[in-house]
Design an enzyme around this catalytic site. Sequence first.
Site, PDB file in Angstrom:
ATOM      1  N   ASP A   1       0.864  -1.181   0.000  1.00 13.42           N
ATOM      2  CA  ASP A   1       0.000   0.000   0.000  1.00 13.42           C
ATOM      3  C   ASP A   1       0.903   1.233   0.000  1.00 13.42           C
ATOM      4  OD1 ASP A   1      -1.905  -1.973   0.393  1.00 13.42           O
ATOM      5  OD2 ASP A   1      -2.973  -0.884   1.967  1.00 13.42           O
TER       6      ASP A   1
ATOM      7  N   LYS B   1     -10.266   0.189  -2.078  1.00 11.47           N
ATOM      8  CA  LYS B   1     -10.068  -0.087  -0.652  1.00 11.47           C
ATOM      9  C   LYS B   1     -10.433   1.158   0.143  1.00 11.47           C
ATOM     10  CE  LYS B   1      -6.639  -1.277   2.887  1.00 11.47           C
ATOM     11  NZ  LYS B   1      -5.271  -1.790   3.171  1.00 11.47           N
TER      12      LYS B   1
ATOM     13  N   LYS C   1      -6.954   3.439  -2.938  1.00 14.36           N
ATOM     14  CA  LYS C   1      -7.292   3.392  -1.510  1.00 14.36           C
ATOM     15  C   LYS C   1      -7.534   4.810  -1.016  1.00 14.36           C
ATOM     16  CE  LYS C   1      -5.152   2.043   2.914  1.00 14.36           C
ATOM     17  NZ  LYS C   1      -3.974   1.411   3.537  1.00 14.36           N
TER      18      LYS C   1
END
Length: 218
Positions: free
Chosen positions: A91, A182, A153
Site C-alpha cells: 500500500d 479499498k 485506496k
Amino acid sequence: MKPLDMLHYVDHTQLKAFASWEDIQSLCEEAIRYQTASVCIPPSYIARVHEKYGDAVNICTEVGFPLGYSVTEAKAEETKKALEDGANEIDMVINISDVKNGDYDKVEKEIARLKEITGDKILKVIIETCYLTEEEKIAMCKAVTNAGADFIKTSTGFGTGGATLEDVELFKKHIGPEVKIKAAGGVRTVEDLKAFIDAGCSRIGTSSAVKLVTSENK
C-alpha cells in the site's frame, strides 16, 4: 452477508508507531482465526511475521507511509525490501504535494514504477482523499488506472479524515474496470463495514473490525 463473512474483506491492520511484537502476533493469530484478507503491518515486522507464520497469513505493508513525500527511489527500495522479506501486497502513499502542484504525470509515473517492481503482487495506491479536491481525486483515479495499479485506496488513517461513501461512489465513476477500491480510516462500526462493502469496496482497512464483529456475535 453474515458479519463474520465481512472479515474476509478486511486488511487487519496494526500500524501504530509503538506496536510491539506481542501486538503483531495477536493481529496475525486473529487474521488466521477469522480468515481476514491480510494483515497490514509495519515493514520492520515483515520478515519476522513471514518466518513465524509463513503462508498462513497474507502480508500487506505500507510504503512512503504516512505522508507520501519521500522520493520515488526511496519508495522503490522500500518496496523491493518488503517483497524480499515476504510481503505480498504493497500500500503506497502518493506524493500529495505533486498532486497539489498539478504534477499528475509525475504521480502516475511513480505509481507505474512501483507496479513494475511489484509485478504480479498487489499494489494499492493511497491518495489521501481528505487533502484533495474533487478534481484532484478524479485525476488520481486516472493516474492509478493508467499506471496499472490494482487498487485505489482512500486514506492512510493518519490524515484529517478517512473513507467516505461519497468518495467510493466518485471512484467507481472514474477508475478503470480492472481497478478495485479499498476504504480505510473511519470504519468504526459493523454498519460502516457493511456499508462500504455494499458500496463496492473489495477491501476495508481497519484495526477494529475483528473486535467489532466478534463482540457482536458473542
